[in-house]
Design an enzyme around this catalytic site. Structure first.
Site, short mmCIF file in Angstrom:
data_model
loop_
_atom_site.label_atom_id
_atom_site.label_comp_id
_atom_site.label_asym_id
_atom_site.label_seq_id
_atom_site.Cartn_x
_atom_site.Cartn_y
_atom_site.Cartn_z
N HIS A 158 158.73 36.52 -26.22
CA HIS A 158 158.80 36.86 -27.85
C HIS A 158 160.41 37.07 -28.26
O HIS A 158 160.69 37.19 -29.37
CB HIS A 158 157.93 38.11 -28.08
N ASP A 217 154.37 36.69 -21.51
CA ASP A 217 155.68 37.14 -22.11
C ASP A 217 156.89 37.15 -21.42
O ASP A 217 157.43 38.03 -21.08
CB ASP A 217 155.31 38.50 -23.02
N SER A 319 162.86 45.16 -25.58
CA SER A 319 162.03 43.96 -25.19
C SER A 319 162.90 43.16 -24.31
O SER A 319 164.26 42.83 -24.67
CB SER A 319 161.66 43.19 -26.39
#
Ligand code: ARG
Length: 372
Positions: A158, A217, A319
């Site tokens: 992402h 992910d 992230s």
């Protein structure tokens, strides 16, 4: 009868309006099912509900009625490594990953929330183009990543999908200062060498999905030029390449997560920070992220790890960064990446743990997708 049941329920489990309708072939006394017993003191509503749903009857022991629980509901069968176990250690691309990885710095500063200058030399910043201003392109470091060898950065899918990436930076510590210093005389050190490297291409996991739940992910960024690992602030991290490493139980282990993301003061940190967080068992993870589990078999569907506790979490901006553990790797303790920061509660640091892509499940994918 109703009264007795009520009493037992109230005293033992606070399970009150339950009817024991469900069929269960592992209906056991609660105390004979340690997996469920562990959860009885948990105050989380979802956990309570799961216990309640698993109630399958009562039995009388010495004249006292005791609740029985469908124990299989709490036992997760380990299917985690079934598909990848065999061909990793002999994978032809294993030679592309450096053996001298994850080196643990002897002089680290323990206990602080800031990282040490050279503590995580594999930490990369991933930058994206946010627009142009007066003809100059504007960029922002929006994610973290890790150097796994001189050509590849491991990050979250992402962080890459739908973004115009500008490049990656390795070796930085405080992104707002050209020189980063730490320590006290005579151990005062300053560092100013960073490496900003353009991106050649990105490889996003082919089954990356956001809906109905985030899956796979994980992504690789191939760099245009290799990272120069001769600098003290640029080194690769280890991956759990060996079967032995992928099979250790992570439940309850303290892992480290590092990043430049939002802190409890609700701002992205210009300085690299770290926090130690416990890895949750699949059972615990399931209470918070039930959609990641198969309701029939209880097995985990999405290849994730949950980690964190109240007040300790990764957050927005972290992230793509690593969840790492010091483990024996070829007989030496090295830092090994077990997770990639993926998502978590909106309010970071709440009781709900953060979710990390389980790197152990993607080692083969990584090896299949890197090139010399
Ligand atoms: N997706 C987030 C990011 O963009 C990571 C959030 C992690 N959140 C958490 N509470 N652990 O950086």
């Amino acid at each position: 009868m109703i009264q007795i049941k009520l009493l037992i329920c109230l005293l033992v489990l606070h399970i009150c309006e339950h009817s024991f309708a469900k069929k269960c072939d592992s209906c056991k006394l609660l105390r004979q099912c340690p997996e469920a017993l562990n959860l009885v003191s948990d105050t989380n509503a979802a956990v309570k509900q799961r216990l309640k749903d698993a109630l399958c009857g009562t039995t009388t022991v010495d004249g006292v009625r005791h609740p029985m629980i469908c124990c299989n509901n709490f036992i997760t069968v380990s299917v985690r490594f079934a598909d990848t176990e065999t061909d990793i250690e002999t994978h032809e691309n294993i030679a592309l990953l450096p053996e001298n990885c994850g080196s643990i710095n002897g002089d680290r500063i323990v206990g602080g929330s800031y990282a040490n200058l050279y503590e995580f030399p594999w930490m990369a910043l991933v930058s994206r183009i946010t627009g142009t201003h007066n003809g100059k392109r504007q960029t922002q470091f929006h994610c973290g990543g890790t150097a796994i060898n001189s050509r590849y950065i491991l990050t979250a899918a992402h962080c890459v999908v739908g973004q115009r990436l500008a490049g990656i930076r390795i070796g930085d510590f405080n992104i707002n200062t050209p020189e980063d210093c730490q320590g006290e005389y005579p151990h005062f050190v300053c560092e100013q060498h960073i490496q900003d490297i353009r991106i050649n291409n990105t490889i996003v996991h082919e089954d990356f999905k956001v809906l109905p739940s985030v899956q796979n992910d994980i992504a690789l960024i191939r760099l245009k030029y290799p990272i120069d690992f001769s600098f003290k602030n640029a080194k690769p991290i280890c991956l759990p390449l060996f079967n032995k490493l992928r099979n250790i139980s992570l439940d309850g282990k303290q892992a480290t997560v590092a990043g430049w993301g939002i802190t409890e003061f609700s701002r992205a940190s210009p300085v690299l920070r770290k926090v130690e967080i416990p890895i949750k068992s699949d059972n615990e993870c399931r209470h918070y992220y039930d959609r990641n589990y198969d309701s029939g078999t209880n097995n985990i569907i999405n290849k994730i790890l949950c980690a964190g506790e109240v007040g300790k979490d990764s957050c927005k901006g972290d992230s793509g960064g690593p969840l790492m553990l010091e483990e024996l790797y070829n007989d030496i303790y090295r830092m090994i990446q077990f997770g990639v920061v993926s998502y978590g509660p909106q309010q970071c640091g709440s009781a709900t743990p953060g979710v990390y892509t389980d790197v152990r499940q993607y080692v083969k994918w990584i090896l299949d997708n890197i090139e010399p």
